[in-house]
Design a protein around this motif. Structure first.
Motif, PDB file in Angstrom:
ATOM      1  N   CYS A 185       0.918  -1.092   0.074  1.00  0.00           N
ATOM      2  CA  CYS A 185      -0.012  -0.107   0.074  1.00  0.00           C
ATOM      3  C   CYS A 185       0.801   1.304   0.027  1.00  0.00           C
ATOM      4  CB  CYS A 185      -0.956   0.049   1.186  1.00  0.00           C
ATOM      5  SG  CYS A 185      -2.200  -1.089   1.060  1.00  0.00           S
ATOM      6  N   GLY A 186       2.131   1.222  -0.154  1.00  0.00           N
ATOM      7  CA  GLY A 186       3.144   2.129  -0.061  1.00  0.00           C
ATOM      8  C   GLY A 186       3.132   3.229   1.054  1.00  0.00           C
ATOM      9  N   ILE A 187       3.351   2.777   2.279  1.00  0.00           N
ATOM     10  CA  ILE A 187       3.382   3.487   3.410  1.00  0.00           C
ATOM     11  C   ILE A 187       4.392   2.974   4.093  1.00  0.00           C
ATOM     12  CG2 ILE A 187       0.904   4.132   3.344  1.00  0.00           C
ATOM     13  CD1 ILE A 187       0.344   1.998   5.637  1.00  0.00           C
ATOM     14  N   PHE A 188       4.668   3.687   5.496  1.00  0.00           N
ATOM     15  CA  PHE A 188       5.693   3.282   6.478  1.00  0.00           C
ATOM     16  C   PHE A 188       4.888   2.394   7.537  1.00  0.00           C
ATOM     17  CE2 PHE A 188       7.147   7.331   4.828  1.00  0.00           C
ATOM     18  CZ  PHE A 188       8.519   7.097   4.481  1.00  0.00           C
ATOM     19  N   GLY A 189       5.635   1.304   8.010  1.00  0.00           N
ATOM     20  CA  GLY A 189       5.087   0.479   8.997  1.00  0.00           C
ATOM     21  C   GLY A 189       6.472   0.096   9.884  1.00  0.00           C
ATOM     22  N   LEU A 190       6.109  -0.108  11.170  1.00  0.00           N
ATOM     23  CA  LEU A 190       7.157  -0.497  12.269  1.00  0.00           C
ATOM     24  C   LEU A 190       6.573  -1.808  12.669  1.00  0.00           C
ATOM     25  CD1 LEU A 190       9.560  -0.251  14.225  1.00  0.00           C
ATOM     26  CD2 LEU A 190       7.980   1.382  15.493  1.00  0.00           C
ATOM     27  N   LYS A 191       7.586  -2.710  12.726  1.00  0.00           N
ATOM     28  CA  LYS A 191       7.627  -3.966  13.586  1.00  0.00           C
ATOM     29  C   LYS A 191       8.463  -3.888  14.785  1.00  0.00           C
ATOM     30  CE  LYS A 191       9.466  -7.782  13.241  1.00  0.00           C
ATOM     31  NZ  LYS A 191       9.879  -7.669  14.776  1.00  0.00           N
ATOM     32  N   PRO A 192       8.174  -3.553  15.936  1.00  0.00           N
ATOM     33  CA  PRO A 192       9.261  -3.303  16.931  1.00  0.00           C
ATOM     34  C   PRO A 192       9.703  -4.479  17.594  1.00  0.00           C
ATOM     35  CG  PRO A 192       6.907  -3.214  17.979  1.00  0.00           C
ATOM     36  CD  PRO A 192       6.658  -3.367  16.431  1.00  0.00           C
ATOM     37  N   THR A 193      10.865  -4.550  18.333  1.00  0.00           N
ATOM     38  CA  THR A 193      11.459  -5.966  18.830  1.00  0.00           C
ATOM     39  C   THR A 193      10.095  -6.520  19.869  1.00  0.00           C
ATOM     40  OG1 THR A 193      13.356  -4.666  19.327  1.00  0.00           O
ATOM     41  CG2 THR A 193      13.277  -6.507  20.518  1.00  0.00           C
ATOM     42  N   TYR A 194      10.369  -7.809  19.524  1.00  0.00           N
ATOM     43  CA  TYR A 194       9.317  -8.656  20.168  1.00  0.00           C
ATOM     44  C   TYR A 194       9.722  -8.244  21.748  1.00  0.00           C
ATOM     45  CZ  TYR A 194       7.211 -12.541  22.021  1.00  0.00           C
ATOM     46  OH  TYR A 194       6.372 -13.576  22.912  1.00  0.00           O
ATOM     47  N   GLY A 195       8.564  -8.024  22.604  1.00  0.00           N
ATOM     48  CA  GLY A 195       8.391  -7.585  23.812  1.00  0.00           C
ATOM     49  C   GLY A 195       8.788  -6.000  24.079  1.00  0.00           C
ATOM     50  N   ARG A 196       8.796  -5.383  23.046  1.00  0.00           N
ATOM     51  CA  ARG A 196       8.637  -3.696  23.104  1.00  0.00           C
ATOM     52  C   ARG A 196       7.346  -3.273  23.623  1.00  0.00           C
ATOM     53  NH1 ARG A 196      12.592  -0.159  24.092  1.00  0.00           N
ATOM     54  NH2 ARG A 196      13.607  -0.458  22.380  1.00  0.00           N
ATOM     55  N   LEU A 197       6.439  -3.400  22.519  1.00  0.00           N
ATOM     56  CA  LEU A 197       5.142  -3.023  23.010  1.00  0.00           C
ATOM     57  C   LEU A 197       3.839  -4.168  23.229  1.00  0.00           C
ATOM     58  CD1 LEU A 197       4.764  -0.672  19.407  1.00  0.00           C
ATOM     59  CD2 LEU A 197       5.763   0.026  21.915  1.00  0.00           C
ATOM     60  N   SER A 198       2.985  -3.486  24.258  1.00  0.00           N
ATOM     61  CA  SER A 198       2.237  -4.447  24.809  1.00  0.00           C
ATOM     62  C   SER A 198       1.067  -5.161  23.963  1.00  0.00           C
ATOM     63  CB  SER A 198       1.327  -3.750  25.804  1.00  0.00           C
ATOM     64  OG  SER A 198       0.370  -4.527  26.545  1.00  0.00           O
ATOM     65  N   ALA A 441      16.628   1.925  13.107  1.00  0.00           N
ATOM     66  CA  ALA A 441      15.850   1.787  11.860  1.00  0.00           C
ATOM     67  C   ALA A 441      15.051   2.921  11.666  1.00  0.00           C
ATOM     68  CB  ALA A 441      14.912   0.718  12.355  1.00  0.00           C
ATOM     69  N   LEU A 442      14.602   3.717  12.693  1.00  0.00           N
ATOM     70  CA  LEU A 442      13.437   4.787  12.263  1.00  0.00           C
ATOM     71  C   LEU A 442      14.379   5.881  11.642  1.00  0.00           C
ATOM     72  CD1 LEU A 442      11.283   4.754  15.418  1.00  0.00           C
ATOM     73  CD2 LEU A 442      10.375   4.539  13.033  1.00  0.00           C
ATOM     74  N   GLN A 443      15.505   6.185  12.202  1.00  0.00           N
ATOM     75  CA  GLN A 443      16.439   7.283  11.585  1.00  0.00           C
ATOM     76  C   GLN A 443      16.857   7.082  10.325  1.00  0.00           C
ATOM     77  OE1 GLN A 443      17.476  10.176  13.267  1.00  0.00           O
ATOM     78  NE2 GLN A 443      18.115  10.469  10.889  1.00  0.00           N
ATOM     79  N   ILE A 444      17.072   5.805  10.032  1.00  0.00           N
ATOM     80  CA  ILE A 444      17.195   5.460   8.427  1.00  0.00           C
ATOM     81  C   ILE A 444      16.308   5.664   7.704  1.00  0.00           C
ATOM     82  CG2 ILE A 444      18.051   3.721   7.036  1.00  0.00           C
ATOM     83  CD1 ILE A 444      20.493   4.590   8.526  1.00  0.00           C
ATOM     84  N   ALA A 445      15.034   5.354   8.224  1.00  0.00           N
ATOM     85  CA  ALA A 445      13.729   5.439   7.343  1.00  0.00           C
ATOM     86  C   ALA A 445      13.703   6.854   7.118  1.00  0.00           C
ATOM     87  CB  ALA A 445      12.643   4.957   8.067  1.00  0.00           C
ATOM     88  N   ARG A 446      13.708   7.743   8.137  1.00  0.00           N
ATOM     89  CA  ARG A 446      13.824   9.266   8.231  1.00  0.00           C
ATOM     90  C   ARG A 446      14.758   9.795   7.038  1.00  0.00           C
ATOM     91  NH1 ARG A 446      11.611  12.948   6.652  1.00  0.00           N
ATOM     92  NH2 ARG A 446      12.140  15.161   7.207  1.00  0.00           N
ATOM     93  N   VAL A 447      15.947   9.399   6.868  1.00  0.00           N
ATOM     94  CA  VAL A 447      16.896   9.824   5.931  1.00  0.00           C
ATOM     95  C   VAL A 447      16.412   9.547   4.538  1.00  0.00           C
ATOM     96  CG1 VAL A 447      19.173   9.595   5.070  1.00  0.00           C
ATOM     97  CG2 VAL A 447      18.677   9.605   7.454  1.00  0.00           C
ATOM     98  N   LEU A 448      15.839   8.434   4.747  1.00  0.00           N
ATOM     99  CA  LEU A 448      15.390   7.703   3.194  1.00  0.00           C
ATOM    100  C   LEU A 448      14.090   8.736   2.745  1.00  0.00           C
ATOM    101  CD1 LEU A 448      15.662   3.993   3.525  1.00  0.00           C
ATOM    102  CD2 LEU A 448      16.906   5.417   2.055  1.00  0.00           C
ATOM    103  N   GLU A 449      13.217   9.068   3.666  1.00  0.00           N
ATOM    104  CA  GLU A 449      12.105   9.928   3.399  1.00  0.00           C
ATOM    105  C   GLU A 449      12.421  11.285   2.989  1.00  0.00           C
ATOM    106  OE1 GLU A 449       7.873  10.784   5.784  1.00  0.00           O
ATOM    107  OE2 GLU A 449       9.811  10.949   6.756  1.00  0.00           O
ATOM    108  N   ALA A 450      13.679  11.879   3.580  1.00  0.00           N
ATOM    109  CA  ALA A 450      13.985  13.379   3.394  1.00  0.00           C
ATOM    110  C   ALA A 450      14.585  13.224   1.989  1.00  0.00           C
ATOM    111  CB  ALA A 450      15.156  13.586   4.260  1.00  0.00           C
ATOM    112  N   ARG A 451      15.159  11.856   1.470  1.00  0.00           N
ATOM    113  CA  ARG A 451      15.850  11.845   0.112  1.00  0.00           C
ATOM    114  C   ARG A 451      14.913  11.259  -1.024  1.00  0.00           C
ATOM    115  NH1 ARG A 451      21.918   9.503   1.826  1.00  0.00           N
ATOM    116  NH2 ARG A 451      22.359  11.529   3.291  1.00  0.00           N
ATOM    117  N   GLY A 452      13.513  11.525  -0.599  1.00  0.00           N
ATOM    118  CA  GLY A 452      12.208  11.162  -1.616  1.00  0.00           C
ATOM    119  C   GLY A 452      11.628   9.864  -1.442  1.00  0.00           C
ATOM    120  N   PHE A 453      12.122   9.158  -0.551  1.00  0.00           N
ATOM    121  CA  PHE A 453      11.208   7.763  -0.355  1.00  0.00           C
ATOM    122  C   PHE A 453      10.200   8.140   0.562  1.00  0.00           C
ATOM    123  CE2 PHE A 453      15.694   6.890  -1.532  1.00  0.00           C
ATOM    124  CZ  PHE A 453      15.622   5.749  -2.142  1.00  0.00           C
ATOM    125  N   ARG A 454       8.993   8.534  -0.079  1.00  0.00           N
ATOM    126  CA  ARG A 454       7.810   8.749   0.555  1.00  0.00           C
ATOM    127  C   ARG A 454       6.724   7.894   0.382  1.00  0.00           C
ATOM    128  NH1 ARG A 454      10.155  13.908  -1.336  1.00  0.00           N
ATOM    129  NH2 ARG A 454      11.028  15.027   0.551  1.00  0.00           N
TER     130      ARG A 454
END
Length: 460
Positions: A185-198, A441-454
């Motif tokens: 669907c062309g969006i951003f998604g985060l699967k966190p570390t197992y045990g991070r989110l309830s 991982a989020l920081q790298i994704a933000r760099v990519l977004e700033a470089r046109g990966f939106r």
């Protein structure tokens, strides 16, 4: 009302430029107009949403802080408990359950941050799906081509965010169910570390593999939601002690000291031109230093299937015995196969899991970030049963998760980053980090977004 992100909505609501009531009215109008096409929502909580919006507006008028997600409409995969509503988990059988007596923990946390629930989202039955198709409630549709899959099992979440019905949604990911729909669907998604989110107040699928996380149109929205979702919770025994590590504001700049590797071999051979080109573009944008292979990845994926089948079938044994005809046959048959697995197969799969964790941990002693495709192809057509990958005809339903399963299998944090190639549907690339390194991982994704990966803009 023209909004581009949750962060923009919250800023305008907090400063009084917009009211939360106006934002929610706009979101409900979007859902009313577009959901008949997308089939993303199975429940719209309009009355609750308007009440919560009025409360946010009262806080703003009183000069109080309504929270970092003030007035932001969000929706949740329908395996999250919503107080007063039946938790469907995409099934026919669950309709007979009593309504939930309390919201899921993650709904409570987003509400505490000022976000406003507008409904529950379609999903694959009991989360055992990569397609977004549901026998009982119909397929959720890809906002970029209504005849194509949204991906699953968080298909309604991908469709709703990708179609701009809401800026933020919650999904779950056991073998790839956040990353596959995010990719298609062309969006951003985060699967966190197992045990991070309830997972408190969410319907389980495979307890030792289940993750929950956010999906959004921007990386900063993903980070805002992720920060709001963190914290200890007695409702989830798997939650780790180190469950709270806020990300905060992300930078557009790439840390030159990060060691980045592209995954080759298995992750290049079985895909399509689109998945390989997407990976190449991301690797070039980040100046990745190496291409490496992960040993035993095929065994890891096979073991993930064994664990998934065994644990899910065990949860469903009573209904499999008495209500087998009420399951989607594809889901039922996979669970029945799992019920026939010998205990030795499950134990061996867990041994493979432990060995694979050690293999990947050694790789992360040399690299900070690994790059891999999120899906082997762009969205297949709804109802499509097979696809050609690596010169072989493969089944669509299991193999859309070719590239995601090995990483959820060992609980790694992953961000799916979208891109749209010329004359193509969207496709995603996985940004994979070591355990508890979501911020990287989020920081790298933000760099990519700033470089046109939106996030892709639907043309339908």
């Amino acid at each position: 009302m023209d909004w581009t992100s949750a962060a923009e909505i919250a800023e305008k609501v907090c400063t009084g430029s917009w009211t939360a009531t106006a934002v929610i009215d706009d979101a409900l109008a979007r859902i009313s107009a577009q959901n008949p096409r997308l089939n993303a929502f199975t429940l719209v909580t309009a009355e609750r949403a308007r009440q919560e919006a009025a409360h946010v507006d009262q806080l703003v008028a009183a000069g109080k802080n309504p929270g970092p997600l003030a007035g932001v409409p969000f929706a949740v995969k329908n395996l999250f408990d919503i107080q007063g509503e039946v938790t469907l988990a995409g099934s026919k059988i669950n309709r007979d359950l009593p309504p939930a007596t309390a919201d899921a923990t993650l709904i409570q946390r987003l509400a505490a941050a000022g976000a406003i629930l507008v409904g529950a989202l379609n999903m694959g039955e009991y989360a055992y799906d990569f397609t977004g198709e549901n026998l009982h409630y119909g397929p959720s549709r890809n906002p970029h081509d209504l005849q194509r899959m949204s991906g699953g099992s968080s298909g309604g979440s991908g469709s709703a965010v990708g179609g701009s019905l809401v800026p933020l949604a919650l999904g779950s990911d056991t073998n790839g169910s956040i990353r596959v729909p995010s990719s298609l669907c062309g969006i951003f998604g985060l699967k966190p570390t197992y045990g991070r989110l309830s997972r408190g107040g969410s319907f389980p699928f495979c307890p030792s593999l289940d993750h929950v996380g956010p999906m959004a149109r921007t990386v900063q929205d993903l980070a805002l939601a992720y920060d709001a979702l963190q914290g200890p919770d007695d409702r989830d025994a798997a939650l780790a002690e180190r469950a709270t590590e806020p990300v905060g504001v992300l930078s557009n700049d790439l840390d030159p000291h990060l060691r980045i590797a592209v995954l080759g071999g298995y992750f290049a051979q079985q895909g399509t031109d689109a998945s390989r080109e997407a990976l190449r573009r991301v690797a070039d944008a980040l100046a990745a230093q190496a291409t490496i292979e992960i040993p035993e990845v095929i065994a890891a994926r096979a073991a993930a299937y064994v664990i998934t089948n065994a644990e899910s079938s065990n949860l469903h044994l009573p209904n499999l015995r008495t209500r087998a005809a009420d399951y989607d046959p594809d889901v039922r048959d996979r669970m029945l196969a799992g019920a026939l697995l010998p205990a030795t197969a499950y134990l061996q799969a867990q041994r493979v899991r432990a060995r694979f964790q050690k293999i990947v941990a050694e790789i992360f002693s040399q690299y900070d970030i690994l790059l891999a495709p999120a899906t082997p192809m762009t969205a297949p057509a709804i109802g499509q049963k097979t696809m050609e990958l690596g010169g072989e005809e493969m089944l669509v339903r299991p193999h859309l998760g070719l590239y995601t399963q090995p990483f959820s299998f060992i609980g790694l944090p992953v961000v799916s980053v979208p891109l749209q190639l010329p004359d193509s549907l969207p496709i995603g690339v996985q940004i994979i980090a070591a355990p508890w390194q979501e911020a990287k991982a989020l920081q790298i994704a933000r760099v990519l977004e700033a470089r046109g990966f939106r996030s892709a803009i639907p043309q339908t």
